[in-house]
Design a protein around this motif. Structure first.
Motif, PDB file in Angstrom:
ATOM      1  N   TRP A 246       0.831  -1.219   0.000  1.00 24.16           N
ATOM      2  CA  TRP A 246       0.000   0.000   0.000  1.00 24.16           C
ATOM      3  C   TRP A 246       0.855   1.255   0.000  1.00 24.16           C
ATOM      4  O   TRP A 246       0.443   2.302  -0.488  1.00 24.16           O
ATOM      5  CB  TRP A 246      -0.928   0.017   1.218  1.00 24.16           C
ATOM      6  N   GLY A 247       2.071   1.165   0.601  1.00 25.37           N
ATOM      7  CA  GLY A 247       2.928   2.341   0.685  1.00 25.37           C
ATOM      8  C   GLY A 247       4.022   2.148   1.704  1.00 25.37           C
ATOM      9  O   GLY A 247       4.115   1.109   2.389  1.00 25.37           O
ATOM     10  N   PHE A 248       4.865   3.195   1.845  1.00 27.57           N
ATOM     11  CA  PHE A 248       6.041   3.125   2.707  1.00 27.57           C
ATOM     12  C   PHE A 248       6.253   4.478   3.382  1.00 27.57           C
ATOM     13  O   PHE A 248       6.176   5.517   2.718  1.00 27.57           O
ATOM     14  CB  PHE A 248       7.291   2.791   1.891  1.00 27.57           C
ATOM     15  N   GLU A 249       6.549   4.463   4.674  1.00 26.64           N
ATOM     16  CA  GLU A 249       6.984   5.715   5.299  1.00 26.64           C
ATOM     17  C   GLU A 249       8.372   6.047   4.784  1.00 26.64           C
ATOM     18  O   GLU A 249       9.236   5.163   4.644  1.00 26.64           O
ATOM     19  CB  GLU A 249       7.006   5.612   6.822  1.00 26.64           C
ATOM     20  N   VAL A 274      16.182   8.633  -6.605  1.00 26.71           N
ATOM     21  CA  VAL A 274      17.218   9.498  -7.177  1.00 26.71           C
ATOM     22  C   VAL A 274      17.135  10.899  -6.583  1.00 26.71           C
ATOM     23  O   VAL A 274      18.157  11.572  -6.374  1.00 26.71           O
ATOM     24  CB  VAL A 274      17.094   9.546  -8.715  1.00 26.71           C
ATOM     25  N   MET A 275      15.924  11.353  -6.250  1.00 26.31           N
ATOM     26  CA  MET A 275      15.746  12.682  -5.655  1.00 26.31           C
ATOM     27  C   MET A 275      16.181  12.727  -4.194  1.00 26.31           C
ATOM     28  O   MET A 275      16.206  13.797  -3.584  1.00 26.31           O
ATOM     29  CB  MET A 275      14.276  13.098  -5.770  1.00 26.31           C
ATOM     30  N   GLY A 276      16.497  11.581  -3.617  1.00 27.70           N
ATOM     31  CA  GLY A 276      16.987  11.545  -2.245  1.00 27.70           C
ATOM     32  C   GLY A 276      16.013  10.966  -1.229  1.00 27.70           C
ATOM     33  O   GLY A 276      16.299  10.956  -0.029  1.00 27.70           O
ATOM     34  N   ILE A 277      14.859  10.494  -1.677  1.00 26.33           N
ATOM     35  CA  ILE A 277      13.870   9.927  -0.754  1.00 26.33           C
ATOM     36  C   ILE A 277      14.258   8.487  -0.427  1.00 26.33           C
ATOM     37  O   ILE A 277      14.537   7.680  -1.319  1.00 26.33           O
ATOM     38  CB  ILE A 277      12.455   9.993  -1.360  1.00 26.33           C
ATOM     39  N   GLU A 278      14.278   8.194   0.880  1.00 23.96           N
ATOM     40  CA  GLU A 278      14.599   6.850   1.371  1.00 23.96           C
ATOM     41  C   GLU A 278      13.498   6.370   2.294  1.00 23.96           C
ATOM     42  O   GLU A 278      12.772   7.178   2.894  1.00 23.96           O
ATOM     43  CB  GLU A 278      15.923   6.867   2.153  1.00 23.96           C
ATOM     44  N   ARG A 279      13.383   5.061   2.446  1.00 19.89           N
ATOM     45  CA  ARG A 279      12.433   4.511   3.412  1.00 19.89           C
ATOM     46  C   ARG A 279      12.876   4.865   4.823  1.00 19.89           C
ATOM     47  O   ARG A 279      14.068   4.847   5.155  1.00 19.89           O
ATOM     48  CB  ARG A 279      12.324   2.986   3.272  1.00 19.89           C
ATOM     49  N   ALA A 280      11.911   5.200   5.681  1.00 21.22           N
ATOM     50  CA  ALA A 280      12.232   5.577   7.056  1.00 21.22           C
ATOM     51  C   ALA A 280      12.832   4.418   7.831  1.00 21.22           C
ATOM     52  O   ALA A 280      13.598   4.623   8.778  1.00 21.22           O
ATOM     53  CB  ALA A 280      10.970   6.074   7.757  1.00 21.22           C
ATOM     54  N   SER A 281      12.519   3.200   7.432  1.00 19.20           N
ATOM     55  CA  SER A 281      13.047   2.015   8.119  1.00 19.20           C
ATOM     56  C   SER A 281      14.515   1.775   7.816  1.00 19.20           C
ATOM     57  O   SER A 281      15.173   0.988   8.501  1.00 19.20           O
ATOM     58  CB  SER A 281      12.253   0.776   7.699  1.00 19.20           C
ATOM     59  N   GLY A 282      15.039   2.441   6.782  1.00 20.97           N
ATOM     60  CA  GLY A 282      16.410   2.190   6.356  1.00 20.97           C
ATOM     61  C   GLY A 282      16.536   1.063   5.353  1.00 20.97           C
ATOM     62  O   GLY A 282      17.597   0.873   4.748  1.00 20.97           O
ATOM     63  N   PRO A 299       0.043  13.822   4.939  1.00 23.70           N
ATOM     64  CA  PRO A 299      -1.238  14.197   5.549  1.00 23.70           C
ATOM     65  C   PRO A 299      -1.169  15.413   6.450  1.00 23.70           C
ATOM     66  O   PRO A 299      -2.185  16.072   6.682  1.00 23.70           O
ATOM     67  CB  PRO A 299      -1.646  12.947   6.328  1.00 23.70           C
ATOM     68  N   ALA A 300       0.022  15.748   6.959  1.00 29.41           N
ATOM     69  CA  ALA A 300       0.190  16.956   7.767  1.00 29.41           C
ATOM     70  C   ALA A 300       1.260  17.864   7.179  1.00 29.41           C
ATOM     71  O   ALA A 300       1.880  18.653   7.898  1.00 29.41           O
ATOM     72  CB  ALA A 300       0.542  16.590   9.211  1.00 29.41           C
ATOM     73  N   GLY A 301       1.477  17.789   5.866  1.00 33.55           N
ATOM     74  CA  GLY A 301       2.555  18.561   5.275  1.00 33.55           C
ATOM     75  C   GLY A 301       3.874  18.166   5.911  1.00 33.55           C
ATOM     76  O   GLY A 301       4.139  16.986   6.140  1.00 33.55           O
ATOM     77  N   ARG A 302       4.681  19.151   6.218  1.00 32.41           N
ATOM     78  CA  ARG A 302       5.959  18.867   6.886  1.00 32.41           C
ATOM     79  C   ARG A 302       5.829  18.828   8.409  1.00 32.41           C
ATOM     80  O   ARG A 302       6.839  18.783   9.115  1.00 32.41           O
ATOM     81  CB  ARG A 302       7.025  19.885   6.458  1.00 32.41           C
ATOM     82  N   TYR A 303       4.600  18.817   8.907  1.00 36.19           N
ATOM     83  CA  TYR A 303       4.369  18.700  10.352  1.00 36.19           C
ATOM     84  C   TYR A 303       4.116  17.252  10.782  1.00 36.19           C
ATOM     85  O   TYR A 303       3.612  17.006  11.874  1.00 36.19           O
ATOM     86  CB  TYR A 303       3.174  19.557  10.764  1.00 36.19           C
ATOM     87  N   GLY A 304       4.453  16.301   9.922  1.00 34.23           N
ATOM     88  CA  GLY A 304       4.212  14.915  10.277  1.00 34.23           C
ATOM     89  C   GLY A 304       4.971  13.978   9.365  1.00 34.23           C
ATOM     90  O   GLY A 304       5.785  14.403   8.544  1.00 34.23           O
ATOM     91  N   PRO A 305       4.724  12.686   9.491  1.00 31.62           N
ATOM     92  CA  PRO A 305       5.435  11.706   8.673  1.00 31.62           C
ATOM     93  C   PRO A 305       5.095  11.830   7.196  1.00 31.62           C
ATOM     94  O   PRO A 305       4.040  12.340   6.822  1.00 31.62           O
ATOM     95  CB  PRO A 305       4.964  10.355   9.247  1.00 31.62           C
ATOM     96  N   ALA A 306       6.026  11.357   6.369  1.00 27.53           N
ATOM     97  CA  ALA A 306       5.872  11.406   4.915  1.00 27.53           C
ATOM     98  C   ALA A 306       5.802   9.985   4.373  1.00 27.53           C
ATOM     99  O   ALA A 306       6.365   9.049   4.951  1.00 27.53           O
ATOM    100  CB  ALA A 306       7.050  12.149   4.289  1.00 27.53           C
ATOM    101  N   PHE A 307       5.136   9.829   3.228  1.00 31.94           N
ATOM    102  CA  PHE A 307       4.921   8.503   2.666  1.00 31.94           C
ATOM    103  C   PHE A 307       5.035   8.545   1.147  1.00 31.94           C
ATOM    104  O   PHE A 307       4.692   9.544   0.508  1.00 31.94           O
ATOM    105  CB  PHE A 307       3.532   7.972   3.041  1.00 31.94           C
ATOM    106  N   ILE A 308       5.538   7.451   0.582  1.00 31.67           N
ATOM    107  CA  ILE A 308       5.358   7.157  -0.826  1.00 31.67           C
ATOM    108  C   ILE A 308       4.326   6.032  -0.885  1.00 31.67           C
ATOM    109  O   ILE A 308       4.563   4.946  -0.338  1.00 31.67           O
ATOM    110  CB  ILE A 308       6.664   6.723  -1.517  1.00 31.67           C
TER     111      ILE A 308
END
Length: 412
Positions: A246-249, A274-282, A299-308
């Motif tokens: 479904w997705g990844f933090e 390539v843009m520098g996004i990595e999974r939060a789990s490493g 869901p909270a902009g930069r005030y919360g977690p990010a997801f792909i």
């Protein structure tokens, strides 16, 4: 629950208590509507008179439901909606709810392992996702569903802001009763008319409810097997891809604009990497995901977690249109199956704002040419990324989320 209570309070303010005689007159109009308008339409759909009379024999209007407009009345919307404070997305993920849904979900995973495995094999929908939806909708069948569906839908079909929609759902409920799917006396629903453990609206029941235990009925009220199978079938029919997650933090670098969010701005996941996004789990993204489209979700902009997220995230939104709902389901499902912990990035504090404040910001952005998805007082992805674009264009720090300073600047 608080939102429901507040909506009920608003309804009371809008329609008032009213004199007894007026209520009685409206009740008589309701009975006339049932007989002259609803019955002919029900009959055309194959509903028998016996079923129709049984459904409405003791039903009266429920004046405590939200969004009612009695005949001859007009709804009034207060200029400042102080009864509707916008809550932090963090509230949706309170620890007790997450922990309970996870722990009981694991129990259900063990108890119904065979049924879940069978449904997953037939539909491609993972057991953990089915469990998380089941838990969110009805607490795995433990939450009381108190309302008579014919009272709820009858009232809302007769006198609500969406009367045509609820009338169609009422006719679908009568078809369900005619077919005998529900055990006697169990046609119970939510205050909005959603049925059973999966909380299907009646029209969804007719399209997606299935028999999971082979008894010839789709009993989503009392049968766990039917409930599990129906949720899986619903998601499969809406396009769930069994080959994808479904997705990844993820960790969102400062150099990547938060205004890139949205289901219309997807790109292969390898390009996000390539843009520098990595999974939060490493961990690396699975190889099979790299060439396939992913979508930035904040869901909270930069005030919360990010997801792909993947297309499956938007299938979850077909079940419930809320980003937070879909995220809750994905996260709880992962916790059930993989014993993961909280999101890596915490939810940060946000400014206290009312929905009317956010709606005013949305209207101001619209006048500047931004597509915010409508001035509804809810900061969906179109509003969030419009905020980010406005912030960058005006030299402010890009957060992609409404705040008090922005409210003041837009009103200057």
């Amino acid at each position: 629950m608080l939102r429901i209570l507040m909506l009920g309070l608003l309804c009371s303010v809008l329609i008032g208590q009213g004199p007894v005689a007026e209520r009685e007159a409206i009740e008589r109009q309701f009975r006339t509507w049932l007989e002259q308008d609803l019955w002919p339409r029900a009959q055309q759909r194959g509903v028998s008179r016996t079923t129709f009379d049984a459904a409405f024999s003791v039903v009266t209007l429920n004046w405590n439901l939200p969004d009612l407009i009695p005949p001859g009345k007009q709804a009034r919307t207060p200029k400042v909606q102080r009864q509707a404070e916008f809550g932090s997305p963090a509230k949706y993920f309170n620890r007790s709810s997450i922990n309970w849904a996870t722990s009981v979900g694991r129990q259900m995973q063990s108890r119904y392992a065979s049924t879940l495995a069978d449904v997953e094999r037939k539909t491609g929908v993972p057991a953990r996702i089915i469990l998380a939806i089941w838990g969110r909708e009805s607490g795995y069948g433990r939450v009381s569903i108190p309302h008579d569906v014919f009272e709820v839908l009858g009232t809302k079909g007769f006198m609500s802001t969406r009367a045509a929609y609820f009338t169609d759902e009422l006719l679908a409920a009568l078809e369900i009763a005619e077919a005998g799917h529900a055990p006697s006396g169990t046609m119970k629903s939510s205050w909005a008319g959603a049925l059973g453990q999966p909380q299907f609206m009646p029209s969804s029941f007719l399209q997606y409810a299935v028999d999971g235990n082979g008894d010839g009925r789709a009993d989503i009220w009392a049968s766990e097997a039917d409930t599990i199978a129906s949720i899986g079938y619903y998601l499969a029919r809406h396009g769930w891809n069994g080959e994808r997650d479904w997705g990844f933090e993820v960790r969102l670098p400062a150099a990547v604009s938060c205004s890139l969010e949205g289901p219309d701005q997807g790109k292969p996941i390898r390009e996000w990497v390539v843009m520098g996004i990595e999974r939060a789990s490493g961990k690396p993204f699975p190889d099979g995901e790299l060439p396939r489209d992913g979508f930035l979700m904040l869901p909270a902009g930069r005030y919360g977690p990010a997801f792909i997220v993947t297309g499956n995230f938007y299938v979850l939104k077909d079940y419930n249109m809320s980003d937070l709902y879909a995220l809750f389901v994905g996260h709880v499902g992962d916790r059930i199956a993989y014993s993961i912990g909280d999101f890596s990035e915490p939810w940060k504090p946000i400014d206290k704002l009312y929905r009317s404040d956010i709606a005013a910001m949305q209207r101001a952005l619209e006048t500047l040419g931004h597509d915010v998805g409508g001035a509804d007082g809810l900061p969906g992805y179109k509003t969030r990324r419009s905020i980010g674009r406005w912030q960058i264009a005006n030299g402010y720090q890009q957060t992609c989320f409404p705040d008090a300073q922005m409210k003041a600047r837009l009103s200057d």
